[in-house]
Enzyme design. Structure first.
Site, PDB file in Angstrom:
ATOM      1  N   GLY A   1      -8.729  13.958   1.711  1.00 19.10           N
ATOM      2  CA  GLY A   1      -8.515  14.500   0.361  1.00 19.10           C
ATOM      3  C   GLY A   1      -9.682  14.182  -0.547  1.00 19.10           C
ATOM      4  O   GLY A   1      -9.511  13.868  -1.726  1.00 19.10           O
TER       5      GLY A   1
ATOM      6  N   VAL B   1      -4.147  16.272   7.483  1.00 18.14           N
ATOM      7  CA  VAL B   1      -4.150  14.926   8.074  1.00 18.14           C
ATOM      8  C   VAL B   1      -2.754  14.423   8.447  1.00 18.14           C
ATOM      9  O   VAL B   1      -2.625  13.319   8.970  1.00 18.14           O
ATOM     10  CB  VAL B   1      -4.870  13.892   7.174  1.00 18.14           C
TER      11      VAL B   1
ATOM     12  N   TYR C   1       8.217  10.047  -2.420  1.00 20.99           N
ATOM     13  CA  TYR C   1       6.846   9.613  -2.753  1.00 20.99           C
ATOM     14  C   TYR C   1       6.817   8.093  -2.907  1.00 20.99           C
ATOM     15  O   TYR C   1       5.957   7.413  -2.337  1.00 20.99           O
ATOM     16  CB  TYR C   1       6.401  10.307  -4.039  1.00 20.99           C
TER      17      TYR C   1
ATOM     18  N   LYS D   1       4.744   5.533  -0.422  1.00 22.69           N
ATOM     19  CA  LYS D   1       3.693   4.626  -0.914  1.00 22.69           C
ATOM     20  C   LYS D   1       4.072   3.166  -0.640  1.00 22.69           C
ATOM     21  O   LYS D   1       3.203   2.354  -0.314  1.00 22.69           O
ATOM     22  CB  LYS D   1       3.430   4.863  -2.398  1.00 22.69           C
TER      23      LYS D   1
END
Ligand code: NDP
Length: 245
Positions: free
Chosen positions: A13, A65, A157, A161
């Site tokens: 990214g 990815v 999310y 993380k």
């Protein structure tokens, strides 16, 4: 600024936002840089142009990815064009806005695949070479959301993380004696396309230092982690005082 003339880096990214700032910082320190992106080829090309303008070595490479086959293909292309990877920045991520009642299983799986599984796939791909050369730096871009929850962004999310920080510590412990450090950086709100919805919602007003972060704020810390060999297994928070950890 570390001297990275003989090093090669991959920034997943790396075509825009935080990844772009990191790619440019690595190139400025002399590293050859592979700029990965998923679909916006023009943005990746403009990062390459900027690196070439300063006389740097760089390639742009499209790959999702989160998919093992794409990652494999990406690494063989990079190794042919730039050489083996010494510095891996697992930065690619997505942050879909979802409520508790509208998140689906597919959303959950996709968010974990792009934000967490991708780091596993890319790390596995670089490990053998880093261990053989007894030198490697792996930096995973986490988020303040791992600790404070993710607001309007999907709960997947925050889970991804938090998982990324666990993955960081797991690899760090196993690789500490082999010249490979593994750390995470956890940004607060950063002025990128991903950060835009939260900036528009007024979250910036709650940041104690009084401004939204920039990609360069994150790149600075990444460069610090790249330069040393005694910090490993850590998550460095870069959030303008939004969370003291
Ligand atoms: P952006 O949305 O601005 O950029 C995302 C980058 O990731 C783009 O280069 C995009 O490529 C790439 N990308 C997305 N999905 C994939 C994929 N499946 N395979 C390969 N590349 C992919 O994000 P930011 O720069 O803001 O965020 C970078 C990282 O920082 C993320 O991990 C994010 O979670 C984290 N972060 C960001 C914060 C913020 O406030 N901005 C706060 C905390 C953490 P393309 O352009 O081709 O789509």
């Amino acid at each position: 600024m570390p001297e990275l003339k003989n090093r090669t880096a991959l920034v997943t990214g790396g075509s825009r936002g935080i990844g772009k700032a990191i790619a440019l910082a690595l190139a400025n320190a002399g590293a050859g840089v592979a700029v990965n992106y998923r679909e916006r080829a023009e943005e990746a090309a403009s990062v390459l142009e900027a690196i070439h303008r300063i006389g740097g070595r760089a390639v742009a490479i499209a790959a999702d990815v989160s998919i093992a086959g794409s990652v494999q293909h990406m690494f063989s292309t990079i190794e042919t064009q730039l050489g083996p990877i010494d510095i891996l920045i697992n930065n690619a991520g997505i942050a879909p806005v979802r409520g508790l009642d509208d998140i689906t299983e597919e959303d959950f799986d996709r968010t974990l695949a792009v934000n967490l599984k991708s780091a596993f796939l890319c790390t596995q791909a670089v490990l053998a070479g880093m261990r053989a050369r007894h030198w490697g730096r792996i930096i995973n871009i986490s988020s303040i959301g791992a600790r404070i929850g993710s607001g309007s962004i999907s709960i997947a999310y925050a889970a991804a993380k938090a998982g990324l920080e666990g993955l960081t510590r797991g690899y760090a412990l196993r690789l500490a004696s082999e010249g490979v450090t593994v750390n995470a950086v956890a940004p607060g709100l950063i002025d990128t396309e991903m950060g835009k919805p939260l900036i528009e919602a007024g979250v910036a007003a709650r940041i104690p230092v009084g401004r939204v972060g920039t990609g360069d704020d994150i790149a600075q810390v990444v460069m610090l982690l790249v330069s040393g060999d005694y910090i490993t297994g850590q998550t460095v928070a870069v959030n303008g005082g939004a969370l003291f950890s």
